[in-house]
Design a protein around this motif. Structure first.
Motif, PDB file in Angstrom:
ATOM      1  N   TYR A  29      11.954   3.357  -7.992  1.00  0.00           N
ATOM      2  CA  TYR A  29      12.056   4.887  -7.531  1.00  0.00           C
ATOM      3  C   TYR A  29      12.202   4.940  -6.040  1.00  0.00           C
ATOM      4  CZ  TYR A  29       9.942   5.423 -12.258  1.00  0.00           C
ATOM      5  OH  TYR A  29       9.837   5.363 -13.710  1.00  0.00           O
ATOM      6  N   ALA A  30      12.859   6.056  -5.707  1.00  0.00           N
ATOM      7  CA  ALA A  30      13.147   6.536  -4.245  1.00  0.00           C
ATOM      8  C   ALA A  30      11.885   6.834  -3.548  1.00  0.00           C
ATOM      9  CB  ALA A  30      14.306   7.613  -4.373  1.00  0.00           C
ATOM     10  N   GLU A  31      12.187   6.047  -2.157  1.00  0.00           N
ATOM     11  CA  GLU A  31      10.944   6.480  -1.211  1.00  0.00           C
ATOM     12  C   GLU A  31      10.860   8.030  -1.065  1.00  0.00           C
ATOM     13  OE1 GLU A  31       8.849   4.591   1.183  1.00  0.00           O
ATOM     14  OE2 GLU A  31      10.246   3.338   0.547  1.00  0.00           O
ATOM     15  N   GLY A  32       9.723   8.254  -0.995  1.00  0.00           N
ATOM     16  CA  GLY A  32       9.099   9.643  -0.766  1.00  0.00           C
ATOM     17  C   GLY A  32       9.010  10.464  -2.063  1.00  0.00           C
ATOM     18  N   THR A  33       9.379   9.618  -3.251  1.00  0.00           N
ATOM     19  CA  THR A  33       9.052  10.726  -4.432  1.00  0.00           C
ATOM     20  C   THR A  33       7.865  10.176  -5.254  1.00  0.00           C
ATOM     21  OG1 THR A  33       9.793   8.920  -5.797  1.00  0.00           O
ATOM     22  CG2 THR A  33      11.541  10.438  -4.958  1.00  0.00           C
ATOM     23  N   GLU A  34       7.193  11.210  -5.815  1.00  0.00           N
ATOM     24  CA  GLU A  34       5.875  11.142  -6.515  1.00  0.00           C
ATOM     25  C   GLU A  34       5.987  10.050  -7.380  1.00  0.00           C
ATOM     26  OE1 GLU A  34       2.724  13.731  -9.285  1.00  0.00           O
ATOM     27  OE2 GLU A  34       4.557  14.652  -8.808  1.00  0.00           O
ATOM     28  N   ALA A  35       7.072   9.747  -8.306  1.00  0.00           N
ATOM     29  CA  ALA A  35       7.152   8.561  -9.024  1.00  0.00           C
ATOM     30  C   ALA A  35       7.095   7.244  -8.601  1.00  0.00           C
ATOM     31  CB  ALA A  35       8.714   8.681  -9.850  1.00  0.00           C
ATOM     32  N   ARG A  36       7.504   7.201  -7.089  1.00  0.00           N
ATOM     33  CA  ARG A  36       7.385   6.035  -6.475  1.00  0.00           C
ATOM     34  C   ARG A  36       5.768   6.000  -5.943  1.00  0.00           C
ATOM     35  NH1 ARG A  36      10.570   2.273  -3.689  1.00  0.00           N
ATOM     36  NH2 ARG A  36       9.607   1.248  -2.060  1.00  0.00           N
ATOM     37  N   SER A  37       5.009   6.866  -5.503  1.00  0.00           N
ATOM     38  CA  SER A  37       3.641   6.691  -5.309  1.00  0.00           C
ATOM     39  C   SER A  37       2.801   6.272  -6.710  1.00  0.00           C
ATOM     40  CB  SER A  37       2.980   8.133  -4.741  1.00  0.00           C
ATOM     41  OG  SER A  37       3.713   8.344  -3.611  1.00  0.00           O
ATOM     42  N   LEU A  38       3.272   6.756  -7.594  1.00  0.00           N
ATOM     43  CA  LEU A  38       2.600   6.533  -8.786  1.00  0.00           C
ATOM     44  C   LEU A  38       2.741   5.014  -9.179  1.00  0.00           C
ATOM     45  CD1 LEU A  38       3.193   9.673 -10.843  1.00  0.00           C
ATOM     46  CD2 LEU A  38       0.979   8.910 -10.116  1.00  0.00           C
ATOM     47  N   TRP A  39       4.253   4.639  -9.238  1.00  0.00           N
ATOM     48  CA  TRP A  39       4.385   3.286  -9.614  1.00  0.00           C
ATOM     49  C   TRP A  39       3.565   2.359  -8.919  1.00  0.00           C
ATOM     50  CZ3 TRP A  39       6.483  -1.290  -8.055  1.00  0.00           C
ATOM     51  CH2 TRP A  39       7.151  -2.118  -9.262  1.00  0.00           C
ATOM     52  N   LEU A  40       3.710   2.512  -7.515  1.00  0.00           N
ATOM     53  CA  LEU A  40       3.135   1.400  -6.624  1.00  0.00           C
ATOM     54  C   LEU A  40       1.507   1.630  -6.629  1.00  0.00           C
ATOM     55  CD1 LEU A  40       5.081   2.434  -3.345  1.00  0.00           C
ATOM     56  CD2 LEU A  40       5.214   0.127  -4.825  1.00  0.00           C
ATOM     57  N   SER A  41       1.092   2.917  -6.838  1.00  0.00           N
ATOM     58  CA  SER A  41      -0.560   2.661  -7.282  1.00  0.00           C
ATOM     59  C   SER A  41      -0.890   2.111  -8.523  1.00  0.00           C
ATOM     60  CB  SER A  41      -0.904   3.947  -7.058  1.00  0.00           C
ATOM     61  OG  SER A  41      -0.450   5.074  -8.163  1.00  0.00           O
ATOM     62  N   GLY A  42      -0.058   2.054  -9.814  1.00  0.00           N
ATOM     63  CA  GLY A  42       0.039   1.266 -10.907  1.00  0.00           C
ATOM     64  C   GLY A  42      -0.056  -0.208 -10.602  1.00  0.00           C
ATOM     65  N   TYR A  43       0.733  -0.536  -9.712  1.00  0.00           N
ATOM     66  CA  TYR A  43       1.198  -2.057  -9.455  1.00  0.00           C
ATOM     67  C   TYR A  43      -0.060  -2.429  -8.648  1.00  0.00           C
ATOM     68  CZ  TYR A  43       3.654  -6.216  -8.119  1.00  0.00           C
ATOM     69  OH  TYR A  43       4.098  -7.487  -7.980  1.00  0.00           O
ATOM     70  N   ASP A  44      -0.626  -1.671  -7.579  1.00  0.00           N
ATOM     71  CA  ASP A  44      -1.582  -2.154  -6.993  1.00  0.00           C
ATOM     72  C   ASP A  44      -2.938  -2.096  -7.915  1.00  0.00           C
ATOM     73  OD1 ASP A  44      -0.007  -2.416  -4.727  1.00  0.00           O
ATOM     74  OD2 ASP A  44      -0.691  -0.343  -3.797  1.00  0.00           O
ATOM     75  N   GLU A  45      -3.170  -1.150  -8.711  1.00  0.00           N
ATOM     76  CA  GLU A  45      -4.229  -1.394  -9.538  1.00  0.00           C
ATOM     77  C   GLU A  45      -4.078  -2.605 -10.250  1.00  0.00           C
ATOM     78  OE1 GLU A  45      -4.314   2.441 -11.589  1.00  0.00           O
ATOM     79  OE2 GLU A  45      -4.700   3.405  -9.821  1.00  0.00           O
ATOM     80  N   ALA A  46      -3.223  -2.702 -10.903  1.00  0.00           N
ATOM     81  CA  ALA A  46      -2.884  -4.273 -11.585  1.00  0.00           C
ATOM     82  C   ALA A  46      -3.416  -5.368 -10.964  1.00  0.00           C
ATOM     83  CB  ALA A  46      -1.402  -4.159 -12.274  1.00  0.00           C
ATOM     84  N   VAL A  47      -2.686  -5.298  -9.751  1.00  0.00           N
ATOM     85  CA  VAL A  47      -3.043  -6.504  -8.891  1.00  0.00           C
ATOM     86  C   VAL A  47      -4.369  -6.773  -8.533  1.00  0.00           C
ATOM     87  CG1 VAL A  47      -2.798  -7.743  -6.613  1.00  0.00           C
ATOM     88  CG2 VAL A  47      -0.625  -6.999  -8.241  1.00  0.00           C
ATOM     89  N   ALA A  48      -5.145  -5.599  -8.086  1.00  0.00           N
ATOM     90  CA  ALA A  48      -6.523  -5.632  -8.163  1.00  0.00           C
ATOM     91  C   ALA A  48      -7.120  -6.066  -9.064  1.00  0.00           C
ATOM     92  CB  ALA A  48      -7.045  -4.134  -7.422  1.00  0.00           C
ATOM     93  N   GLY A  49      -6.715  -5.633 -10.278  1.00  0.00           N
ATOM     94  CA  GLY A  49      -7.412  -6.009 -11.599  1.00  0.00           C
ATOM     95  C   GLY A  49      -7.211  -7.423 -12.091  1.00  0.00           C
ATOM     96  N   GLY A  50      -6.684  -8.156 -11.482  1.00  0.00           N
ATOM     97  CA  GLY A  50      -6.357  -9.537 -11.812  1.00  0.00           C
ATOM     98  C   GLY A  50      -5.085 -10.037 -11.905  1.00  0.00           C
ATOM     99  N   ALA A  51      -3.982  -9.367 -12.172  1.00  0.00           N
ATOM    100  CA  ALA A  51      -2.471  -9.579 -12.285  1.00  0.00           C
ATOM    101  C   ALA A  51      -2.084 -10.272 -11.032  1.00  0.00           C
ATOM    102  CB  ALA A  51      -1.654  -8.343 -12.541  1.00  0.00           C
TER     103      ALA A  51
END
Length: 67
Positions: A29-51
């Motif tokens: 997703y493009a820089e500055g979009t809500e979709a990018r923020s959501l994707w990155l937060s989902g990624y970070d949550e997965a990594v924090a959860g052990g991925a």
């Protein structure tokens, strides 16, 4: 890990990304979009959860079905 259905939101797709061999910097997703923020937060949550995080974009040998 099975492929997520195409109707998932950006956060869910981001959460599935490490298991698919995608690095955080491979966010589609493009820089500055809500979709990018959501994707990155989902990624970070997965990594924090052990991925295991991936570095360098896309893994050379992504994990396929049944692995």
């Amino acid at each position: 890990m099975d492929s997520p259905p195409n109707d998932l939101d950006a956060r869910a797709l981001g959460a599935a990304a490490p298991g698919k061999g995608l690095a955080r910097e491979a966010c589609p997703y493009a820089e500055g979009t809500e979709a990018r923020s959501l994707w990155l937060s989902g990624y970070d949550e997965a990594v924090a959860g052990g991925a295991a995080p991936v570095t360098g974009g896309i893994a050379k040998h992504p994990v396929g079905p049944g692995h």
